[in-house]
Design an enzyme around this catalytic site. Structure first.
Site: not given
Ligand code: FUB
Length: 302
Positions: A2, A202
């Protein structure tokens, strides 16, 4: 995993989440920061900048963070589960982009779900986009309220949209209730829940180029990084295409930045763990735009 990458003080700082070495779930417990002076030099790990036991309101799951600068302070923004098991979004403040960051005593009031991305607009306003389905709990919310009965929209139902909210000057509070950031097809029709190759799942990431707002995100189960554009910050945003085709591992998550006149995609895959979805590594590659603003698709298995 991420990686949220930013240029601060002429260097590239990377704010990732930290998969545990032997983890078989995404229960992460601390954050590190990396710094690169340029794109040719290997990054330096600046060590732990924030850890779970120092966050008074959090119980587990330190998921994808971001960081933004305002008036010489650095606001590290991150999701975690509160003591009741609901994802919230918190802020920790530092004097340097490399941390350490001191967490606020409580999460941002009114926040929920995961994957915050702080976007400073040219006019000095700061917006936060956020959201993630399934494990990220966004499908449990309607009109910013949790209900156990809520579920992910299916078929021709309008897809669950990511959220956008204007922040107050202190960046610690929302200035309004979070709104839907509506993603549409080329005819202006909101994307549907059944449109698994295009609807939001997401990993929101926002940037602006040539006066156009780019909203970029992961589609989850179809494992694509996609983008949509708008002339206004709140949207609606029109779907434009795929940035990155599937990588090894289940999740795909990224950030995009301009450094010394060139654009880069930071992302993760699970190559170094041999495809273990909960043990991911960061990569970056150059990102190309066409003259009309289209992004040239990158092959995730290349
Ligand atoms: O790393 C934990 C979660 O997995 C992130 O918050 C999601 O975006 C997905 O990458």
């Amino acid at each position: 995993a991420d990686p949220s990458a930013h240029v601060f003080e002429d260097k590239i700082y990377i704010y990732p989440s930290h998969d545990e070495n032997n983890a078989n779930e995404y229960n992460m417990r601390d954050y590190h920061v990396y710094v690169m002076p340029d794109t040719q030099t290997l990054p330096t790990d600046l060590g732990v900048v924030l850890k779970l036991e120092d966050i008074p309101w959090a119980s587990e799951y330190l998921w994808a963070p971001d960081c933004v600068e305002k008036n010489g302070k650095y606001y590290f923004v991150f999701p975690a589960k509160d003591k009741q098991g609901r994802f919230r979004i918190g802020i920790a403040i530092g004097d340097n982009p490399g941390g350490p960051f001191t967490p606020e005593p409580n999460y941002i009031q009114g926040s929920y779900s995961i994957d915050p991305c702080m976007f400073p607009d040219d006019d000095g306003q700061y917006y936060m986009t956020f959201g993630g389905l399934m494990g990220g709990q966004l499908d449990k919310y309607k009109d910013n309220q949790w209900n156990d009965m809520n579920r992910e929209p299916q078929g021709n139902e309008q897809a669950k949209m990511p959220k956008i909210v204007l922040m107050k000057d202190n960046l610690l509070e929302m200035a309004e209730a979070p709104r839907d950031l509506v993603l549409t097809d080329e005819y202006g029709k909101p994307l549907t829940g059944g449109d698994g190759n295009r609807r939001f799942f997401e990993a929101p990431w926002m940037f602006k180029k040539d006066g156009i707002y780019y909203f970029t995100y992961s589609t989850g189960g179809s494992h694509l990084l996609c983008y949509a554009t708008s002339k206004t910050v709140y949207g609606p945003y029109t779907y434009r295409g795929v940035i990155l085709t599937p990588v090894s591992g289940w999740t795909t998550h990224h950030s995009i930045l301009e450094f010394k006149g060139k654009w880069y995609l930071f992302y993760h895959d699970a190559e170094r763990s041999g495809g273990v979805s909960t043990r991911r590594n960061i990569k970056f590659t150059s990102l190309q735009f066409k003259e009309n603003g289209d992004i040239v698709t990158i092959n995730g298995s290349g």
